[in-house]
Design a protein around this motif. Structure first.
Motif, PDB file in Angstrom:
ATOM      1  N   ILE A 187      25.852  36.537  43.154  1.00 54.33           N
ATOM      2  CA  ILE A 187      24.823  35.515  42.656  1.00 54.33           C
ATOM      3  C   ILE A 187      24.028  36.313  41.590  1.00 54.33           C
ATOM      4  CG2 ILE A 187      23.144  33.588  42.837  1.00 54.33           C
ATOM      5  CD1 ILE A 187      24.362  33.147  45.506  1.00 54.33           C
ATOM      6  N   ILE A 188      24.317  35.993  40.262  1.00 56.62           N
ATOM      7  CA  ILE A 188      23.188  36.648  39.267  1.00 56.62           C
ATOM      8  C   ILE A 188      22.508  35.532  38.509  1.00 56.62           C
ATOM      9  CG2 ILE A 188      23.206  38.200  37.388  1.00 56.62           C
ATOM     10  CD1 ILE A 188      25.949  39.279  38.338  1.00 56.62           C
ATOM     11  N   ASP A 189      21.300  35.576  38.819  1.00 55.52           N
ATOM     12  CA  ASP A 189      20.312  34.373  38.096  1.00 55.52           C
ATOM     13  C   ASP A 189      20.780  33.134  38.850  1.00 55.52           C
ATOM     14  OD1 ASP A 189      18.722  36.488  36.913  1.00 55.52           O
ATOM     15  OD2 ASP A 189      19.941  36.550  35.039  1.00 55.52           O
ATOM     16  N   ASP A 190      21.110  32.228  37.640  1.00 54.55           N
ATOM     17  CA  ASP A 190      21.600  30.815  38.207  1.00 54.55           C
ATOM     18  C   ASP A 190      23.209  30.688  38.124  1.00 54.55           C
ATOM     19  OD1 ASP A 190      21.525  30.695  35.736  1.00 54.55           O
ATOM     20  OD2 ASP A 190      20.308  28.901  35.359  1.00 54.55           O
ATOM     21  N   THR A 191      23.829  31.767  38.275  1.00 51.26           N
ATOM     22  CA  THR A 191      25.214  31.841  38.082  1.00 51.26           C
ATOM     23  C   THR A 191      25.933  32.433  39.248  1.00 51.26           C
ATOM     24  OG1 THR A 191      24.991  31.885  35.701  1.00 51.26           O
ATOM     25  CG2 THR A 191      27.359  32.391  36.368  1.00 51.26           C
ATOM     26  N   ILE A 192      26.861  31.671  39.994  1.00 50.87           N
ATOM     27  CA  ILE A 192      27.717  32.539  41.058  1.00 50.87           C
ATOM     28  C   ILE A 192      29.164  32.796  40.695  1.00 50.87           C
ATOM     29  CG2 ILE A 192      28.566  31.717  43.354  1.00 50.87           C
ATOM     30  CD1 ILE A 192      26.929  29.489  43.596  1.00 50.87           C
ATOM     31  N   TYR A 193      29.256  34.067  40.829  1.00 49.15           N
ATOM     32  CA  TYR A 193      30.611  34.598  40.098  1.00 49.15           C
ATOM     33  C   TYR A 193      31.531  34.713  41.408  1.00 49.15           C
ATOM     34  CZ  TYR A 193      28.189  35.807  36.037  1.00 49.15           C
ATOM     35  OH  TYR A 193      27.275  35.884  34.691  1.00 49.15           O
ATOM     36  N   ILE A 194      32.593  34.054  41.497  1.00 51.37           N
ATOM     37  CA  ILE A 194      33.689  34.142  42.629  1.00 51.37           C
ATOM     38  C   ILE A 194      34.711  34.744  42.288  1.00 51.37           C
ATOM     39  CG2 ILE A 194      34.525  32.783  44.191  1.00 51.37           C
ATOM     40  CD1 ILE A 194      32.711  30.317  43.696  1.00 51.37           C
ATOM     41  N   LYS A 195      35.094  35.812  43.021  1.00 49.46           N
ATOM     42  CA  LYS A 195      36.355  36.850  42.517  1.00 49.46           C
ATOM     43  C   LYS A 195      37.222  36.018  43.572  1.00 49.46           C
ATOM     44  CE  LYS A 195      34.083  40.649  41.018  1.00 49.46           C
ATOM     45  NZ  LYS A 195      33.401  42.004  41.362  1.00 49.46           N
ATOM     46  N   VAL A 196      38.518  35.773  42.814  1.00 51.77           N
ATOM     47  CA  VAL A 196      39.601  35.379  43.706  1.00 51.77           C
ATOM     48  C   VAL A 196      40.831  36.296  43.094  1.00 51.77           C
ATOM     49  CG1 VAL A 196      38.667  33.117  43.803  1.00 51.77           C
ATOM     50  CG2 VAL A 196      40.010  33.292  42.075  1.00 51.77           C
ATOM     51  N   GLU A 197      41.903  36.076  44.140  1.00 54.13           N
ATOM     52  CA  GLU A 197      43.197  36.829  43.808  1.00 54.13           C
ATOM     53  C   GLU A 197      44.300  35.795  44.019  1.00 54.13           C
ATOM     54  OE1 GLU A 197      42.912  41.456  44.401  1.00 54.13           O
ATOM     55  OE2 GLU A 197      44.171  40.571  45.834  1.00 54.13           O
ATOM     56  N   SER A 198      45.203  36.118  43.152  1.00 61.04           N
ATOM     57  CA  SER A 198      46.474  35.117  43.536  1.00 61.04           C
ATOM     58  C   SER A 198      47.173  35.951  44.664  1.00 61.04           C
ATOM     59  CB  SER A 198      47.452  35.048  42.436  1.00 61.04           C
ATOM     60  OG  SER A 198      48.727  34.587  42.633  1.00 61.04           O
ATOM     61  N   ASN A 199      47.459  34.969  45.590  1.00 54.37           N
ATOM     62  CA  ASN A 199      48.332  35.682  46.753  1.00 54.37           C
ATOM     63  C   ASN A 199      49.969  35.717  46.569  1.00 54.37           C
ATOM     64  OD1 ASN A 199      48.653  32.879  47.485  1.00 54.37           O
ATOM     65  ND2 ASN A 199      47.268  32.892  49.111  1.00 54.37           N
ATOM     66  N   ARG A 200      50.395  35.241  45.605  1.00 49.86           N
ATOM     67  CA  ARG A 200      51.803  35.026  45.321  1.00 49.86           C
ATOM     68  C   ARG A 200      52.310  36.476  45.421  1.00 49.86           C
ATOM     69  NH1 ARG A 200      50.513  31.367  40.801  1.00 49.86           N
ATOM     70  NH2 ARG A 200      50.928  29.289  41.543  1.00 49.86           N
ATOM     71  N   LYS A 201      53.368  37.055  46.195  1.00 49.22           N
ATOM     72  CA  LYS A 201      53.744  38.258  46.129  1.00 49.22           C
ATOM     73  C   LYS A 201      54.839  38.537  45.181  1.00 49.22           C
ATOM     74  CE  LYS A 201      51.468  39.879  49.704  1.00 49.22           C
ATOM     75  NZ  LYS A 201      50.260  38.920  49.423  1.00 49.22           N
ATOM     76  N   GLU A 202      55.463  37.571  44.703  1.00 44.70           N
ATOM     77  CA  GLU A 202      56.534  37.641  43.524  1.00 44.70           C
ATOM     78  C   GLU A 202      56.152  36.692  42.686  1.00 44.70           C
ATOM     79  OE1 GLU A 202      60.679  36.119  45.558  1.00 44.70           O
ATOM     80  OE2 GLU A 202      60.223  38.317  46.092  1.00 44.70           O
ATOM     81  N   LEU A 203      56.731  37.085  41.362  1.00 40.98           N
ATOM     82  CA  LEU A 203      56.646  36.150  40.321  1.00 40.98           C
ATOM     83  C   LEU A 203      57.508  35.887  39.606  1.00 40.98           C
ATOM     84  CD1 LEU A 203      53.051  37.873  38.686  1.00 40.98           C
ATOM     85  CD2 LEU A 203      53.431  35.664  39.839  1.00 40.98           C
ATOM     86  N   LYS A 204      57.724  34.961  38.906  1.00 44.60           N
ATOM     87  CA  LYS A 204      58.983  34.746  38.003  1.00 44.60           C
ATOM     88  C   LYS A 204      58.809  35.119  36.598  1.00 44.60           C
ATOM     89  CE  LYS A 204      62.032  31.324  40.446  1.00 44.60           C
ATOM     90  NZ  LYS A 204      62.333  29.754  40.594  1.00 44.60           N
ATOM     91  N   CYS A 205      59.861  35.467  36.062  1.00 43.92           N
ATOM     92  CA  CYS A 205      59.914  35.743  34.659  1.00 43.92           C
ATOM     93  C   CYS A 205      59.985  34.396  34.022  1.00 43.92           C
ATOM     94  CB  CYS A 205      61.002  36.777  34.124  1.00 43.92           C
ATOM     95  SG  CYS A 205      61.226  36.862  32.423  1.00 43.92           S
ATOM     96  N   PRO A 206      59.084  34.107  33.125  1.00 49.65           N
ATOM     97  CA  PRO A 206      59.176  33.044  32.295  1.00 49.65           C
ATOM     98  C   PRO A 206      60.250  32.819  31.441  1.00 49.65           C
ATOM     99  CG  PRO A 206      57.436  34.129  31.578  1.00 49.65           C
ATOM    100  CD  PRO A 206      57.990  35.098  32.584  1.00 49.65           C
ATOM    101  N   PHE A 207      60.926  33.943  31.210  1.00 49.40           N
ATOM    102  CA  PHE A 207      62.274  34.012  30.186  1.00 49.40           C
ATOM    103  C   PHE A 207      63.474  33.510  30.665  1.00 49.40           C
ATOM    104  CE2 PHE A 207      58.325  35.889  28.361  1.00 49.40           C
ATOM    105  CZ  PHE A 207      57.994  35.105  27.080  1.00 49.40           C
ATOM    106  N   CYS A 208      63.568  34.394  32.017  1.00 50.71           N
ATOM    107  CA  CYS A 208      64.967  34.591  32.364  1.00 50.71           C
ATOM    108  C   CYS A 208      64.960  33.898  33.755  1.00 50.71           C
ATOM    109  CB  CYS A 208      65.688  35.719  32.478  1.00 50.71           C
ATOM    110  SG  CYS A 208      64.740  36.961  33.445  1.00 50.71           S
ATOM    111  N   CYS A 209      63.776  33.629  34.469  1.00 52.91           N
ATOM    112  CA  CYS A 209      63.545  33.152  35.633  1.00 52.91           C
ATOM    113  C   CYS A 209      63.853  33.822  36.670  1.00 52.91           C
ATOM    114  CB  CYS A 209      64.463  32.050  35.854  1.00 52.91           C
ATOM    115  SG  CYS A 209      63.590  30.703  34.778  1.00 52.91           S
TER     116      CYS A 209
END
Ligand SMILES: [Zn+2]
Length: 84
Positions: free
Chosen positions: A19-41
């Motif tokens: 929390i910095i001044d009146d802003t809350i910064y929340i750090k998150v991470e994607s828990n997907r272990k593998e990702l798909k290529c958007p071009f060849c899937c």
């Protein structure tokens, strides 16, 4: 806090917040272990790079909220992929 993050996207995991001044910064991470290529899937577990972006801001208890997503970019390993 984790439940709030899951409300936004169930693939996100709460890491920490600050929390910095009146802003809350929340750090998150994607828990997907593998990702798909958007071009060849083809799925790949090879991580190309990390990048951060804030993708949402919502007010909580009068404070501004910025969610910082620590995301992964995949590196396609398919030799027939059209982007290679
Ligand atoms: Zn590909």
């Amino acid at each position: 806090m984790d439940e709030f993050i899951k409300m936004l996207d169930k693939n996100l995991e709460y890491k920490s917040h600050e929390i910095i001044d009146d802003t809350i910064y929340i750090k998150v991470e994607s828990n997907r272990k593998e990702l798909k290529c958007p071009f060849c899937c083809q799925t790949s577990t090879k991580v190309h790079s990390h990048y951060k972006r804030s993708f949402q801001d919502l007010p909580i208890q009068g404070k501004k909220v910025i969610v910082i997503l620590n995301n992964r970019k995949m590196f396609c390993t398919n030799p027939d992929c059209p982007v290679l």
